[in-house]
Design an enzyme around this catalytic site. Structure first.
Site, mmCIF file in Angstrom:
data_model
loop_
_atom_site.group_PDB
_atom_site.id
_atom_site.type_symbol
_atom_site.label_atom_id
_atom_site.label_comp_id
_atom_site.label_asym_id
_atom_site.label_seq_id
_atom_site.Cartn_x
_atom_site.Cartn_y
_atom_site.Cartn_z
ATOM 1 N N TYR A 4 0.846 -1.206 0.000
ATOM 2 C CA TYR A 4 0.000 0.000 0.000
ATOM 3 C C TYR A 4 0.879 1.253 0.000
ATOM 4 O O TYR A 4 0.706 2.149 -0.843
ATOM 5 C CB TYR A 4 -0.908 -0.032 1.232
ATOM 6 C CG TYR A 4 -1.945 1.058 1.254
ATOM 7 C CD1 TYR A 4 -3.001 1.048 0.350
ATOM 8 C CD2 TYR A 4 -1.880 2.099 2.181
ATOM 9 C CE1 TYR A 4 -3.975 2.051 0.375
ATOM 10 C CE2 TYR A 4 -2.851 3.098 2.203
ATOM 11 C CZ TYR A 4 -3.891 3.069 1.304
ATOM 12 O OH TYR A 4 -4.842 4.057 1.331
ATOM 13 N N THR B 247 -14.798 4.839 6.575
ATOM 14 C CA THR B 247 -15.472 4.445 5.328
ATOM 15 C C THR B 247 -15.806 2.952 5.410
ATOM 16 O O THR B 247 -15.267 2.242 6.276
ATOM 17 C CB THR B 247 -14.549 4.658 4.102
ATOM 18 O OG1 THR B 247 -13.400 3.816 4.254
ATOM 19 C CG2 THR B 247 -14.111 6.096 3.947
HETATM 20 P P1 NAD Z 1 -14.055 2.131 0.005
HETATM 21 O O1 NAD Z 1 -13.705 0.688 -0.174
HETATM 22 O O2 NAD Z 1 -15.019 2.451 1.087
HETATM 23 O O3 NAD Z 1 -14.585 2.617 -1.413
HETATM 24 C C1 NAD Z 1 -13.834 2.325 -2.562
HETATM 25 C C2 NAD Z 1 -14.738 2.206 -3.773
HETATM 26 O O4 NAD Z 1 -13.901 1.826 -4.873
HETATM 27 C C3 NAD Z 1 -15.802 1.110 -3.625
HETATM 28 O O5 NAD Z 1 -17.075 1.602 -4.031
HETATM 29 C C4 NAD Z 1 -15.309 -0.008 -4.530
HETATM 30 O O6 NAD Z 1 -16.367 -0.759 -5.121
HETATM 31 C C5 NAD Z 1 -14.511 0.762 -5.581
HETATM 32 N N1 NAD Z 1 -13.506 -0.065 -6.217
HETATM 33 C C6 NAD Z 1 -12.696 -0.988 -5.653
HETATM 34 N N2 NAD Z 1 -11.963 -1.605 -6.578
HETATM 35 C C7 NAD Z 1 -12.325 -1.052 -7.779
HETATM 36 C C8 NAD Z 1 -11.936 -1.256 -9.115
HETATM 37 N N3 NAD Z 1 -11.024 -2.195 -9.438
HETATM 38 N N4 NAD Z 1 -12.504 -0.507 -10.075
HETATM 39 C C9 NAD Z 1 -13.418 0.435 -9.774
HETATM 40 N N5 NAD Z 1 -13.862 0.666 -8.530
HETATM 41 C C10 NAD Z 1 -13.308 -0.071 -7.540
HETATM 42 O O7 NAD Z 1 -12.711 2.918 0.146
HETATM 43 P P2 NAD Z 1 -12.325 4.344 0.808
HETATM 44 O O8 NAD Z 1 -11.871 4.058 2.186
HETATM 45 O O9 NAD Z 1 -13.366 5.357 0.554
HETATM 46 O O10 NAD Z 1 -11.022 4.682 -0.034
HETATM 47 C C11 NAD Z 1 -11.048 5.475 -1.208
HETATM 48 C C12 NAD Z 1 -9.636 5.897 -1.550
HETATM 49 O O11 NAD Z 1 -9.089 6.623 -0.448
HETATM 50 C C13 NAD Z 1 -8.685 4.735 -1.803
HETATM 51 O O12 NAD Z 1 -7.803 5.074 -2.844
HETATM 52 C C14 NAD Z 1 -7.943 4.599 -0.498
HETATM 53 O O13 NAD Z 1 -6.669 4.011 -0.637
HETATM 54 C C15 NAD Z 1 -7.851 6.057 -0.080
HETATM 55 N N6 NAD Z 1 -7.619 6.246 1.366
HETATM 56 C C16 NAD Z 1 -8.538 5.776 2.258
HETATM 57 C C17 NAD Z 1 -8.274 5.955 3.631
HETATM 58 C C18 NAD Z 1 -9.228 5.475 4.690
HETATM 59 O O14 NAD Z 1 -8.833 5.473 5.883
HETATM 60 N N7 NAD Z 1 -10.450 5.095 4.375
HETATM 61 C C19 NAD Z 1 -7.091 6.597 4.032
HETATM 62 C C20 NAD Z 1 -6.200 7.047 3.077
HETATM 63 C C21 NAD Z 1 -6.482 6.865 1.731
#
Ligand code: NAD
Length: 245
Positions: free
Chosen positions: A147, A182
């Site tokens: 990651y 999330t």
């Molecule tokens: P989440 O899993 O709640 O939502 C992610 C969405 O992406 C989902 O609707 C899923 O269906 C979709 N997805 C997954 N694989 C996919 C693919 N191959 N093609 C298209 N869509 C796809 O995730 P989140 O926590 O909202 O994270 C969103 C972004 O934020 C990510 O890039 C994650 O790395 C980043 N992020 C999240 C956090 C956290 O703590 N939640 C922290 C830092 C960064």
């Protein structure tokens, strides 16, 4: 007047979590939004609006992304939000996990940017927003080898695109969130076997003593998408409740 009136925005991973909040925030500010996600069920749950189109898209499918670029040639804001968290150190990371992390977290952005950028350059207008993470080249966390490696690559990709297209009216910025409440975080906490304990552990990393809200991350994306940020490119905005301090 909405802050994004007249702008056409394409969001990946728009079905839930941070991506969903970006879709909601952009619609509220007058944008036309194309919300894409691999998960059609999540897309079906989005509010119906004449300003919203949904588009099922797996960000690892380069050909489908190229088709989306041709179909929506008037996109001026691209938000790359879909992402994947692999767990483990370098010694636990398999070839397959590393490939999958690069495919979903990095190559996806290469493909979407390649698909939407030429029309932005032609119109001399564009804002590309990449969701990275504070766990990248900003800081590290235990057992996040693939990651952190891929999210660090997102910061490099962002600066490179920003540098190469600065004279073409296209901006490219990234957002590095800390821990955000999330559905995917919830699944990771539940998978630990003790949800309450896992939540306490995640909260304890945040010097503010709380998790971030997806809407708070969407607010930064909204700023980057709007003309208020027209002097901002190549920036990485850390929004992490003090996690990296
Ligand atoms: P989440 O899993 O709640 O939502 C992610 C969405 O992406 C989902 O609707 C899923 O269906 C979709 N997805 C997954 N694989 C996919 C693919 N191959 N093609 C298209 N869509 C796809 O995730 P989140 O926590 O909202 O994270 C969103 C972004 O934020 C990510 O890039 C994650 O790395 C980043 N992020 C999240 C956090 C956290 O703590 N939640 C922290 C830092 C960064």
């Amino acid at each position: 007047m909405g802050r994004l009136n007249g702008k056409v925005c394409f969001v990946t991973g728009g079905g839930q979590g941070i991506g969903r909040s970006v879709v909601d925030a952009f619609l509220a500010e007058g944008a036309s939004v194309i919300a894409s996600d691999i998960n059609q069920e999540r897309l079906n749950e989005l509010p119906s609006s004449e300003f919203l189109k949904t588009f099922q898209l797996d960000v690892t499918n380069g050909q489908a992304i190229a088709r989306a670029g041709r179909e929506f040639s008037n996109v001026s804001v691209l938000v790359n939000c879909a992402g994947y968290v692999a767990t483990g150190s370098i010694l636990q990371c398999t070839d397959k996990q590393l490939d999958m992390s690069f495919d979903i977290n990095v190559k996806s952005m290469f493909n979407t940017t390649s698909a939407f950028l030429p029309a932005m350059v032609a119109r001399k207008e564009g804002s590309i927003i990449n969701i990275a993470s504070v766990v990248s080249s900003v800081m590290t966390a235990p057992d996040r080898f693939a990651y952190a490696t891929t999210k660090a690559a997102v910061l490099g990709l962002t600066m490179s695109v920003a540098r190469d297209f600065i004279a073409d009216g296209v901006r490219c910025n990234s957002i590095s969130p800390g821990t955000v409440d999330t559905p995917s975080l919830h699944s990771r906490m539940a998978a630990s076997g003790d949800l309450d304990e896992a939540r306490k552990r995640f909260v304890s990393r945040q010097l503010m003593g709380r998790l971030g809200a997806a809407e708070e991350i969407a607010s930064v994306a909204l700023l980057m998408a709007s003309d208020e940020a027209k002097f901002m490119t190549g920036s990485n905005v850390v929004i992490d409740g003090g996690m990296s301090l």
